[in-house]
Design a protein around this motif. Structure first.
Motif, PDB file in Angstrom:
ATOM      1  N   PHE A  65      11.988  40.386 -21.436  1.00 32.40           N
ATOM      2  CA  PHE A  65      11.317  41.661 -21.199  1.00 32.40           C
ATOM      3  C   PHE A  65      11.469  42.115 -19.762  1.00 32.40           C
ATOM      4  CE2 PHE A  65       9.381  43.154 -24.967  1.00 32.40           C
ATOM      5  CZ  PHE A  65       9.168  42.058 -25.789  1.00 32.40           C
ATOM      6  N   TRP A  66      11.620  41.141 -18.869  1.00 33.44           N
ATOM      7  CA  TRP A  66      11.895  41.517 -17.474  1.00 33.44           C
ATOM      8  C   TRP A  66      13.225  42.263 -17.401  1.00 33.44           C
ATOM      9  CZ3 TRP A  66      11.089  37.469 -13.021  1.00 33.44           C
ATOM     10  CH2 TRP A  66      11.110  38.143 -11.776  1.00 33.44           C
ATOM     11  N   PHE A  67      14.168  41.738 -18.107  1.00 31.67           N
ATOM     12  CA  PHE A  67      15.466  42.409 -18.092  1.00 31.67           C
ATOM     13  C   PHE A  67      15.382  43.780 -18.708  1.00 31.67           C
ATOM     14  CE2 PHE A  67      18.045  39.441 -16.077  1.00 31.67           C
ATOM     15  CZ  PHE A  67      17.804  38.153 -16.534  1.00 31.67           C
ATOM     16  N   VAL A  68      14.623  43.897 -19.777  1.00 23.18           N
ATOM     17  CA  VAL A  68      14.446  45.220 -20.380  1.00 23.18           C
ATOM     18  C   VAL A  68      13.827  46.160 -19.369  1.00 23.18           C
ATOM     19  CG1 VAL A  68      13.261  46.520 -22.157  1.00 23.18           C
ATOM     20  CG2 VAL A  68      14.270  44.321 -22.704  1.00 23.18           C
ATOM     21  N   ALA A 101       8.009  41.560 -11.489  1.00 23.29           N
ATOM     22  CA  ALA A 101       8.707  42.635 -12.184  1.00 23.29           C
ATOM     23  C   ALA A 101       8.029  43.974 -11.985  1.00 23.29           C
ATOM     24  CB  ALA A 101       8.774  42.308 -13.680  1.00 23.29           C
ATOM     25  N   ALA A 102       6.814  43.968 -11.565  1.00 22.50           N
ATOM     26  CA  ALA A 102       6.060  45.228 -11.506  1.00 22.50           C
ATOM     27  C   ALA A 102       6.066  45.787 -10.105  1.00 22.50           C
ATOM     28  CB  ALA A 102       4.629  44.963 -11.974  1.00 22.50           C
ATOM     29  N   PHE A 143      23.967  40.733 -13.561  1.00 24.28           N
ATOM     30  CA  PHE A 143      22.914  41.116 -14.496  1.00 24.28           C
ATOM     31  C   PHE A 143      23.270  40.642 -15.903  1.00 24.28           C
ATOM     32  CE2 PHE A 143      19.382  43.781 -15.669  1.00 24.28           C
ATOM     33  CZ  PHE A 143      19.659  44.172 -16.969  1.00 24.28           C
ATOM     34  N   ALA A 144      24.484  40.969 -16.285  1.00 21.64           N
ATOM     35  CA  ALA A 144      24.918  40.585 -17.631  1.00 21.64           C
ATOM     36  C   ALA A 144      24.886  39.086 -17.803  1.00 21.64           C
ATOM     37  CB  ALA A 144      26.325  41.125 -17.906  1.00 21.64           C
ATOM     38  N   GLU A 191      16.069  40.720  -6.356  1.00 18.49           N
ATOM     39  CA  GLU A 191      15.950  40.453  -7.780  1.00 18.49           C
ATOM     40  C   GLU A 191      16.656  39.157  -8.150  1.00 18.49           C
ATOM     41  OE1 GLU A 191      17.639  44.036  -9.069  1.00 18.49           O
ATOM     42  OE2 GLU A 191      15.740  45.120  -9.194  1.00 18.49           O
ATOM     43  N   ARG A 192      17.811  38.925  -7.530  1.00 17.89           N
ATOM     44  CA  ARG A 192      18.496  37.685  -7.851  1.00 17.89           C
ATOM     45  C   ARG A 192      17.644  36.484  -7.473  1.00 17.89           C
ATOM     46  NH1 ARG A 192      24.866  38.746  -6.399  1.00 17.89           N
ATOM     47  NH2 ARG A 192      24.681  40.989  -6.650  1.00 17.89           N
TER      48      ARG A 192
END
Lengths: 502, 507, 523
Positions: B362-365, B97-98, B391-392, B469-470
Motif C-alpha cells: 500500500f505504500w507503493f500504491v 509514507a504520510a 521503484f519497479a 524514499e529509498r
C-alpha cells in the motif's frame, strides 16, 4: 455535614429570588458559588464516608404523634448520588452562563430544584423523602415553562402532571405502608423492619415502583421525558436527564425494593411467561432500552435523539435494579452516576454549545453547516460524549453496563441478549447523530462559504470549556478506575440486599 | 530491567507522542517519526527479553477492581511480542509514507499514534477488561482517520467499518461476561488454565446451563468481523480503498492482526472443544475466505481494492491454520502434534509477514498515487520499469513476497500453514491451493500491467524513488528478504510459545 | 342552669354582639360625615378588636357544658376542647376578613357590613358550641341570614344581587329541610339533645323514618358546606359576592359547619355515648343497638365525599374565572374533608367484633383532629387567596384568568403570596395544604376501615393530582406568560402585611405542623 448541601441550596435559592432584577452577573456568580460549595461538601462527605456504612446526619422528631422524624442519613449509594448532584449542579450553572432573561429567578428555581434533589438522596424517613421529592416538582415546571423552547408550556405541564401522578401513587403506597405497619413510624429502616405481610407487599411494590418509575422514564410512562427534555433550557435538561430521572430510580431502589422486597417474589402462576413483578418490570425495562434506542435512531431533531437515549439508558438502570443481585444493582447505581454525567454533557453540547450558535436542532440543517470545521470543540466534545454514551470502554458507561449485563446473566440470560441488542442500536443512533450533525460529507458551496464568513459563530467561552472538561473528565476517571466509586457503592448495595434499609 | 514496567511504557510512549503531535502543527510528522522510532526500539527490546520456555513474560500485575475480576495485567509471550514489533514497524512505515498531509496534520498524526497505542495495549493485555478497552477504543482513531482524510465515499465506508465491528464486539462482550459469571475471572491466563482441564465448561454449564456453544459463537462473531471471515468481510474493501493509503497500511498491516490475535489468545484457548465441534463449517468459511478473497481481487480494477481483497485472502490462510489445529489432541500422536505446531507457527509468521508485505504494497500504491496525481487504477499505468527501475524493483519484490515466492518472507508462513493443514485436513488445504494459484495470477497481472507494457502519456517523467524514499523503503524490503532466507530469526522465538500454547490448549 | 352560667358560656358571642353595637354607633353616629377610608379603618379596627377580645374570652373557658334543667336532659352548649379551637379559628378568620375591607369600593355602608359580619360570626360561634338541635338551628340561621345579606352588599353589581337571591332561595329551602329532619328526630326520640337522641335511638333500634330524617339533615347541612349535590349555589355566590364576603363565606362558614359536623359525628356515629350504664340495659345490648343504627349514617357522607371530589375537581378544570375556580376547588376540598368524617371501621365489620371496650374507639378522635386541622388551614389559605384575587380584581376590573398575566412583574410580593397559597391548595409540600391532606389520609387509613375508605383515599389523591393542573394555570399566568400590561399593582400596606402573614403561616405550619397540631390534639 452533608446536610448542608440541602440548606445551602435552599438558602441560595432564596437569596437569588431577592436579588435585584436586571443584573445577571451577581446572580450567576452566586449560583456558581453555591453549586461549587455543594459539590465541595459532597466530595468531602464522600471522602469522609469511605469505609463507613450508613451514617446518620441528623435525627429530630418532627411530628412525634405520628412517628415522623426529620431524619437525614447517608450510605454509600446516597453519597455517590450526592456527588453526582453536585457535579450536575456546577455544570448546569456553567452552561447557563449566558442566560439573560430573568436570570436571578432562573437560578432561584435551579437551586431550589437542586436542594430538593439533595434532600431526596439524603432522607431516610419516608415522609421526608416524599416531601423533598414533591418539592422538586414545582421548580421543574417553571424552569421549563419560562426558559424553555419548543412547546414549553405543554411540556412543562405534562412533566409536572406526570411527576405528580407518580408521586401520588407513591403517597398512596406510603400511607398504606404506614398504616399497615401500625402507624408507628415513617423511618425507612423502621418500615423495612416492620415485615409487612407478603400479600400487602405484592400490591404495594408495583404501585410504588411504577410511581417512582414514571419519573425514572420507565416504558410506557416515559413520554414526558423526550418532550420535557427537548423543551427545557439546557441546564434544566441536564438536570432532568442527569439527576431528576435518577430520583425515580433511587426511589425504586430505596423505597420499593428496600421496603417491599417480597413484592418481587414469584406469584405462583405465570401469564405469557411472566411469573412475578420482577419479570414484568424487567420486560418493561428491556422494552425501554430497545424501544428508546430504536426511536432515537429515527429522530430528526438532535435533542430528541438525546432525549430518547436517556430513556434507553434509564432502562439499563431499571434492569440492573430488578436483577436483585449484588453486581447488577451495583451496576445500576453506577449507571445512575455515569448516565447523569454523560447525559448532562450531551445536553450541554447539543443545547448550549450548538443550538445557541446555530439556532437549529434539525439534523438535516446541521448537516449543511460543517460543524467539525466551525465548531471543533463541540465536535470533539461530542465524540467523547458519544463514545461514553455508547458504552465504549474507558468511560464510566462501560463499567456500569458491564455490571448490569453480568447481573442480567446471573438473573435471566435472555435479558442480557436483549440488552445487548439495545447497546448495538445505541451505537447506531449515536454514530448517526454524530455524523449528521458534526461530520457530514455534504459538499461546501460557495454561497455556503460566504454565509459562514458573514456570520461566524461565537467563540467557545470559558464556562463551556470548564463544564465540558469537568463532566468528560469525571466520566473518564470513573471509567478507567471504577473502584473510586465501586468501593463505596458495593457495601451499601450489599447491606440493602441483606436486610432492607440497613 | 526487571523492575521497569516496559509494557506500560510501550503503550504510554505513543500516547504522549500523540498529545505532543496534536499541538505541533507542521512538525507533527517529525514528532510522530521520533515516537514511532522509539516504539520500534522498545518493541525490539521487549522481543529480546522473552522467557525461553515460551510462556508469558514481562508481567505487570496490579489489582484494579477486584469485585469485577479486573486487574491491570500485562504480559507478552512470543506471539504478543511479535505483534508488538509488527505494529511498531508498520506504524513507522505508515508515518513515513504520510508526508503530504495538508489538512490538520497535528490531528492526523495524533490519531495515528493513538491507534498505535491501542494496538500495543491490546497485544499486551492479559485481562479482558484491558484488552477489550483497547480493542474498542482503537476503532475511534481508525474511524476518524478514514472519515476526515479519506476518499470520495469515505462516509459510508467509515460508518460501516465502525458499526459492523462494534456489533461484533457487543456479541463478544456478552459472551465473555457469561464466562465471568461462571468463573469470576477476567484473566486470560487463569481462564486458559481452567479451560485446559475442562473446568471452564463445567463451571459455565453449572451456572448457566448448556450455553457454551452459544458463547463460542458469540466470541467468534466478534472476531469474524475483525479478521474478517467470509461473509462478514464486506466492510473491508470499502474501508481500505476509501482510507488514505498510509492509513490503509495501518489497517491492513496491524489492525487486521488484532482479530487473528484474538482468535489465538481468547477463542482457541477458552473454547477449544466448541470450535473443534464446529470445525468443519469453520474450515469451510476459512476456505471460502481464501478463495473468495483471491477471486475477487482478480476482478478489481482499482489497485487498492486488488490489494484489499488480497489481504482478505492472505488472512484466510491464518484462519485455515487456526481452525485446522482444532482437533482433539493425543499426547502420543507426535505427527499430529508436529502438524499443529507447524500450522500454528505458520499462522503467527503469516501474521507478521503479511503485515509487513501488505503495508509495503500500500505504500507503493501511495507513491503511485502521488506521482500520477491520484491515479490508482490497474489500467492507469504501464511500463514503469523504464522510468523508475528502482521503484519497479522494490515493488516487484514486495509483490512477489505477497505471491509467496520462496526466498521471500511471504513464502515461509504460507508454507508452514499448508504443511500443517495438509495432514490435519487435506480437503481444506487442497481447495485453498486454488487461492494460491489465483493470487499468483493476480500478482503477475499487476506486475505486467504496471511495470511492463507501453508507457501511457501521463506517466512520462515518472520520477524514480529519491534517496529519502529509498532509505525508508530499503529496510522493509531487506526485512522481507531476511526473513525469507532466515526465518529462524523469528521462528526460534515463536516456536517455544507455540509449543507452550499447544501444550495448554484442549480440544 | 342560671343566667350567670349562660353568660359565661356565651361570653364570646356576647362580646361580638357588643362589638356590633359599638361599630354601628361609631359609624352611624360619630363618623357620619367622615371620609370613607376613615370610617373603614374605624369599623375594621373595632371589628378586629371585638374579635380579639372574644378570642380571649374563648381561651379563658375551660371544658364545660351548659345544661338546661336539672340533670338528665343534656347540654345545650359546650365550651373548651375542640369547640374552643374551632371558635378561635372562626374569630381569627373573621378578623382577617375584616382586614380585607381596606381599599374595597363596593359599598358605602361600612358599619352595617362589619356589623353583619360580626353577627354572622357570632352565629358561627354558636354552631361550633351547639349540642342541641334547636341551638344548632338558631346558630345556623343567624349565620346564614348574615351571609345572604353580605352576598347582596354590592348594590351596584347585578351579579351580587343575583347571587344573593340564589343563595337565599336555596338556603331557605335547605333550612326548611333541616328543620323538618330535626322535627322527625324529635318525634322519634322525644328530645333535642344530640347525645340523648343517640341514646334513645340506640335503644329503640333503627327505623325507616330515622334514615329519612338523616337524609333531610344531610341536605340541610350539605347545603351549608357546598357538597355535591347541594353545591350549585357556590360558584355563583363566590363569583358575585363582594370579595370580603366571599372570603367570609369560604372560610368562616365552612369552619363553623364542619365544627358542627364534628359534633354530630362524635355524638352520633363515631362513638357510642350517652349514658351507657343507665336503665339496666347492658353495655353489650347498647353497643349492638349502636352498630345496627348509627355507623351507617356515614355511608351517605362517603358517597357525597366521593362525588364532591370528582365533580369539584373536574368542573374546576374548565373555569376561566378564578373565583369560580376557587368555588369548585372548595367543593373538592370539602369532599376530602368529608372523607375524614365518614370513615368508620364498621365497613369491614371490624366494629362488630365481640371485644367491646371504650378504648378501641379513640382513633376516631385523631381523625377528627385531622379534619379540624384541614378545615382551619384550608380556610386560612382561602382567605389569603380571596385577598389576592380581590386586589387583582380591583386593578384590572375582572377576575378572569388573564387578569393575572404577568403578576410577577406587576407586584412580585403578591405573586409570591399567590404562589405559596395556590401550591398549598394543590397539596405541595412543605406547605400546610400538603400536611393537612397527609394527616387526614393517614388518619383515615389508620382506622383500618377496609377497601372502601382506602379506595376513596386513592380517589382523593388522584383528584389532587388533577387539581394541580388548574392551580398551575393561574400560576402560569402569573409567572410564565407574557403580561398584557406592565403597570404596577398597588396594594394597601396593611393588606400586604396580612397577606404576607398568611403566606408565612402557611409555610411555617407546613414545615412545623405540630405548631397547630399540638393545640388540636389537646382535645
Amino acid at each position: 455535614m452533608l446536610a448542608w448541601t440541602i440548606y445551602l441550596s435552599f438558602a441560595g435559592a432564596l437569596l437569588e429570588a431577592l436579588l435585584p432584577k436586571g443584573k445577571s452577573a451577581p446572580a450567576r456568580w452566586m449560583a456558581l458559588a453555591v453549586a461549587v460549595a455543594g459539590l465541595a461538601i459532597g466530595v468531602a462527605g464522600f471522602a469522609a464516608g469511605i469505609g463507613q456504612g450508613r451514617v446518620t446526619l441528623i435525627d429530630l422528631p418532627w411530628v412525634p404523634a405520628m412517628g415522623i422524624h426529620y431524619l437525614l442519613a447517608a450510605d454509600g449509594i446516597s453519597r455517590v448520588l450526592v456527588l453526582l448532584t453536585g457535579l450536575a449542579a456546577v455544570a448546569g450553572v456553567l452552561f447557563s452562563w449566558n442566560i439573560e432573561l430573568r436570570t436571578n429567578e432562573f437560578f432561584a428555581f435551579f437551586l431550589a430544584l437542586i436542594g430538593g434533589v439533595y434532600g431526596v438522596f439524603l432522607s431516610f424517613d419516608l415522609f421526608l423523602l416524599f416531601v423533598f421529592y414533591e418539592i422538586a416538582i414545582v421548580p421543574k415546571y417553571f424552569l421549563i415553562a419560562i426558559w424553555g423552547s419548543t412547546r414549553r408550556e405543554y411540556a412543562a405541564m405534562k412533566l409536572a402532571l406526570y411527576s405528580f401522578v407518580g408521586s401520588a401513587m407513591v403517597l398512596i403506597g406510603l400511607l398504606a405502608a404506614y398504616a399497615a405497619s401500625g402507624s408507628q413510624s415513617t423511618g425507612l429502616v423502621a418500615l423495612a423492619h416492620a415485615h409487612l405481610p407478603v400479600s400487602s407487599q405484592m400490591w404495594l411494590f408495583p404501585l410504588v415502583f411504577v410511581g417512582f418509575g414514571i419519573l425514572a422514564g420507565m416504558w410506557p410512562f416515559h413520554t414526558w421525558a423526550p418532550t420535557g427534555h427537548v423543551a427545557a433550557p439546557t441546564a434544566a435538561s441536564m438536570l432532568l436527564a442527569g439527576v431528576v430521572m435518577k430520583l425515580g430510580a433511587y426511589g425504586c431502589l430505596r423505597v420499593a425494593i428496600g421496603l417491599f422486597p417480597h413484592g418481587l417474589d414469584p406469584w405462583g402462576f405465570s401469564i405469557i411467561g411472566l411469573a412475578s413483578w420482577r419479570d414484568v418490570f424487567a420486560l418493561l425495562a428491556i422494552i425501554g432500552i430497545v424501544y428508546g434506542a430504536l426511536v432515537a435512531l429515527a429522530q430528526t431533531d438532535f435533542k430528541f435523539v438525546i432525549g430518547y437515549s436517556s430513556v434507553s439508558h434509564m432502562g439499563f438502570v431499571l434492569l440492573g435494579l430488578v436483577t436483585l443481585n449484588q453486581i447488577g444493582m451495583t451496576g445500576a447505581v453506577l449507571q445512575m452516576f455515569s448516565h447523569g454525567i454523560i447525559a448532562g454533557l450531551l445536553f450541554a453540547i447539543v443545547g448550549r454549545i450548538v443550538y445557541e450558535r446555530t439556532h437549529t436542532r434539525q439534523l438535516a440543517e446541521l448537516e449543511t453547516m460543517h460543524l467539525s470545521r466551525r465548531l471543533p470543540f463541540a465536535s470533539w466534545a461530542f465524540v467523547i460524549a458519544g463514545i461514553a454514551s455508547m458504552g465504549l470502554p474507558g468511560f464510566s458507561g462501560f463499567v456500569a453496563e458491564l455490571q448490569v449485563l453480568i447481573g442480567a446473566w446471573i438473573a435471566k440470560p435472555w435479558w442480557t441478549l436483549a440488552a445487548g441488542v439495545g447497546i448495538v442500536v445505541g451505537v447506531a443512533y449515536t454514530w448517526r447523530a454524530l455524523q449528521k450533525a458534526f461530520f457530514s460529507d455534504t459538499p461546501q458551496t460557495a454561497h455556503g462559504l460566504e454565509q459562514e464568513h458573514a456570520h461566524p459563530f461565537a467563540a467557545i467561552t470559558w464556562p463551556e470549556v470548564t463544564g465540558t472538561v469537568l463532566l468528560a473528565g469525571v466520566s473518564l476517571v470513573v471509567g478507567l478506575y471504577p473502584r473510586i466509586l465501586l468501593d463505596t457503592i458495593e457495601p451499601a448495595v450489599r447491606a440493602l440486599l441483606a436486610g432492607g434499609g440497613q | 530491567m526487571s523492575g521497569l514496567p516496559v509494557l506500560t511504557l510501550l503503550t504510554l510512549v505513543p500516547l504522549i507522542g500523540a498529545a505532543i503531535a496534536l499541538f505541533s502543527g507542521k512538525h507533527a510528522r517529525g514528532v510522530a517519526i521520533l515516537t514511532t522510532g522509539a516504539s520500534v526500539a522498545l518493541a525490539l527490546l521487549i522481543w529480546t527479553q522473552l522467557p525461553a520456555n515460551g510462556s508469558i513474560g514481562l508481567v505487570e500485575l496490579h489489582p484494579w477492581a477486584p469485585s469485577l475480576g479486573i486487574d491491570y495485567h500485562l504480559g507478552v509471550d512470543g506471539l504478543g511480542a511479535l505483534m508488538l514489533v509488527l505494529s511498531a514497524i508498520v506504524t513507522l512505515m505508515s508515518v513515513d509514507a504520510a508526508h503530504r498531509v495538508h489538512h490538520q496534520p497535528g490531528l492526523y498524526f495524533a490519531l495515528v499514534l493513538t491507534l498505535e497505542a491501542g494496538l500495543f495495549g491490546s497485544f499486551t493485555a492479559l485481562n479482558f477488561f484491558h484488552w477489550f478497552l483497547f480493542w474498542e477504543l482503537s476503532l475511534i482513531p481508525a474511524f476518524f482517520l478514514i472519515k476526515l482524510w479519506g476518499g470520495a465515499r469515505r462516509g459510508p465506508a467509515a460508518t460501516q467499518f465502525f458499526v459492523y465491528t462494534m456489533a461484533g464486539s457487543v456479541a463478544l462482550l456478552i459472551a465473555f461476561l457469561a464466562v465471568f459469571v461462571a468463573t469470576h475471572s477476567m484473566d486470560f491466563a487463569q481462564l486458559t488454565a481452567l479451560a485446559s482441564t475442562g473446568a471452564l465448561e463445567q463451571l459455565v454449564t453449572a451456572h448457566l446451563g448448556p450455553v457454551m456453544p452459544w458463547l463460542a459463537i458469540g466470541v467468534l462473531a466478534g472476531f469474524a468481523v475483525k479478521v474478517p471471515i467470509f461473509p462478514f468481510h464486506t466492510w473491508l474493501p470499502a474501508a481500505y480503498s476509501e482510507a488514505p493509503s498510509p492509513v490503509t497500511m495501518l489497517l491492513t498491516g496491524a489492525m487486521s492482526k488484532m482479530g487473528v490475535y484474538g482468535l489465538l489468545r481468547i477463542a482457541l484457548p477458552l473454547f477449544g472443544p466448541q470450535i473443534a465441534a464446529m470445525r468443519t463449517p469453520l474450515l469451510v468459511l476459512a476456505v471460502a475466505t481464501v478463495v473468495m478473497g483471491a477471486w475477487a481481487s482478480a476482478a478489481q480494477k482499482d489497485l487498492k481494492r486488488v490489494f484489499a481483497y488480497s489481504s482478505i485472502n492472505h488472512l484466510g490462510y491464518c484462519l485455515l491454520g487456526i481452525f485446522a489445529i482444532a482437533v482433539p489432541m493425543n499426547a502420543w500422536d507426535t505427527a499430529q502434534a508436529a502438524s499443529q505446531a507447524a500450522a500454528l507457527n505458520g499462522v503467527i509468521l503469516q501474521m507478521f509477514n503479511h503485515g509487513i508485505t501488505a503495508a509495503a504494497l500500500f505504500w507503493f500504491v501511495a507513491l503511485l498515487q502521488q506521482r500520477t496525481g491520484g491515479h490508482r487504477g490497474i489500467d492507469d499505468f504501464g511500463g514503469l520499469r523504464k522510468p523508475a527501475p528502482v521503484f519497479a524493483g522494490l515493488m516487484g519484490i514486495a509483490l512477489f513476497s505477497s505471491l509467496g515466492l520462496p526466498g521471500l518472507n511471504g513464502f515461509v508462513g504460507e508454507f508452514l500453514i499448508f504443511r500443517g493443514v495438509f495432514s490435519l485436513s487435506w480437503i481444506a488445504s487442497t481447495v485453498s491451493i486454488l487461492g494460491l494459484l489465483v493470487t499468483a495470477a493476480v500478482i503477475l497481472t499487476v506486475i505486467q500491467k504496471v511495470f511492463a507494457g507501453p508507457l501511457p502519456a501521463h506517466c512520462e517523467g515518472f520520477p524514480d524513488l529519491h534517496t529519502g524514499e529509498r532509505l525508508a523503503l530499503a529496510p522493509v524490503i531487506a526485512l522481507m528478504l531476511l526473513i525469507g532466507l532466515l526465518p529462524q530469526l523469528i521462528v526460534n522465538s515463536v516456536n517455544p510459545t507455540v509449543q507452550y500454547l499447544l501444550a495448554h490448549w484442549r480440544f | 342552669m342560671n343566667y350567670a352560667d349562660l353568660f359565661r358560656v356565651t361570653l364570646p358571642e356576647t362580646v361580638l354582639e357588643i362589638a356590633v353595637l359599638l361599630v354601628l354607633v361609631v359609624d352611624l353616629g360619630f363618623l357620619r360625615k367622615a371620609a370613607l377610608n376613615v370610617r373603614l379603618a374605624a369599623a375594621a379596627a373595632l371589628g378586629v378588636a371585638g374579635c380579639v377580645v372574644s378570642l380571649a374570652a374563648v381561651q379563658l373557658e375551660g371544658v364545660s357544658w351548659l345544661r338546661f334543667g336539672a340533670g338528665g336532659d343534656g347540654a345545650l352548649l359546650a365550651t373548651g376542647g375542640f369547640t374552643s379551637v374551632a371558635q378561635s379559628g372562626i374569630l381569627v378568620l373573621t378578623a382577617l376578613t375584616l382586614v380585607l375591607l381596606f381599599d374595597s369600593l363596593f359599598t358605602r355602608h361600612i358599619g352595617e357590613f362589619v356589623a353583619v359580619v360580626l353577627m354572622a360570626a357570632a352565629g358561627g360561634l354558636l354552631i361550633a358550641a351547639a349540642q342541641d338541635l334547636l341551638v344548632i338551628f338558631i346558630g345556623l340561621e343567624l349565620l346564614s341570614l348574615g351571609l345572604y345579606i353580605l352576598t347582596a352588599f354590592a348594590k351596584s353589581s347585578g351579579k351580587s344581587a343575583e347571587a344573593a337571591m340564589k343563595y337565599y332561595l336555596f338556603g331557605g329551602m335547605s333550612a326548611a329541610f333541616l328543620l323538618f329532619g330535626f322535627s322527625y328526630l324529635y318525634g322519634l326520640t322525644g328530645t333535642t339533645n344530640l347525645a340523648l337522641i343517640q341514646y334513645r335511638m340506640t335503644l329503640s333500634g333503627p327505623s325507616p323514618l330515622f334514615y329519612v330524617a338523616w337524609i333531610l339533615v344531610v341536605a340541610g347541612l350539605g347545603f351549608k358546606i357546598a357538597v355535591v349535590p347541594f353545591h350549585l349555589w357556590a360558584p355563583d355566590t363566590y363569583e358575585g359576592a363582594p370579595a370580603p364576603a366571599a372570603a367570609f363565606i369560604a372560610s368562616v362558614s365552612k369552619v363553623a359547619s364542619f365544627a358542627l359536623l364534628i359534633t354530630l359525628a362524635m355524638n352520633w356515629w363515631l362513638r357510642p355515648g350517652g349514658d351507657l350504664a343507665a336503665d339496666g340495659h347492658t353495655l353489650e345490648q347498647l353497643l349492638r343497638g349502636y352498630y345496627r343504627t348509627w355507623p351507617q349514617l356515614a355511608i351517605v357522607l362517603l358517597v357525597a365525599s366521593a362525588a364532591s371530589m370528582v365533580v369539584g375537581n373536574l368542573a374546576a378544570l374548565a373555569q376561566s374565572s378564578v373565583r369560580r375556580l376557587l368555588a369548585y376547588s372548595a367543593i373538592a376540598h370539602v369532599g376530602y374533608i368529608l372523607l375524614g368524617l365518614a370513615a368508620h371501621p364498621v365497613f369491614t365489620g371490624q366494629g362488630t367484633a365481640v371485644a367491646f371496650n371504650a378504648d378501641s374507639f379513640f382513633p376516631e378522635l385523631h381523625t377528627m383532629g385531622a379534619v379540624l386541622f384541614y378545615v382551619l388551614t384550608y380556610a386560612l389559605t382561602t382567605v389569603g387567596a380571596f385577598g389576592v384575587v380581590a386586589v387583582v380584581e380591583r386593578s384590572t376590573g375582572t377576575d378572569k384568568l388573564d387578569s393575572f398575566l404577568g403578576l410577577h412583574k406587576r407586584n412580585p410580593l403578591l405573586a409570591a403570596v399567590l404562589l405559596v397559597l395556590f401550591l398549598s391548595l394543590a397539596g405541595i409540600p412543605p406547605l400546610v395544604g400538603f400536611w393537612a391532606k397527609f394527616n387526614l389520609f393517614a388518619a383515615v387509613l389508620s382506622l383500618h376501615g377496609g377497601a372502601i375508605p382506602f379506595s376513596l383515599v386513592c380517589l382523593a389523591i388522584a383528584m389532587s393530582a388533577v387539581s394541580l393542573f388548574y392551580y398551575l394555570q393561574v400560576l402560569k399566568r402569573a409567572y410564565v406568560m407574557q403580561p398584557v400590561s406592565e403597570s404596577r399593582i398597588e396594594v394597601h400596606p396593611i393588606t400586604t402585611l396580612v397577606l404576607l402573614a398568611i403566606a408565612a403561616a402557611v409555610v411555617l405550619v407546613g414545615c412545623f405542623p405540630t405548631l397547630l397540631g399540638a393545640r388540636i390534639e389537646g382535645f
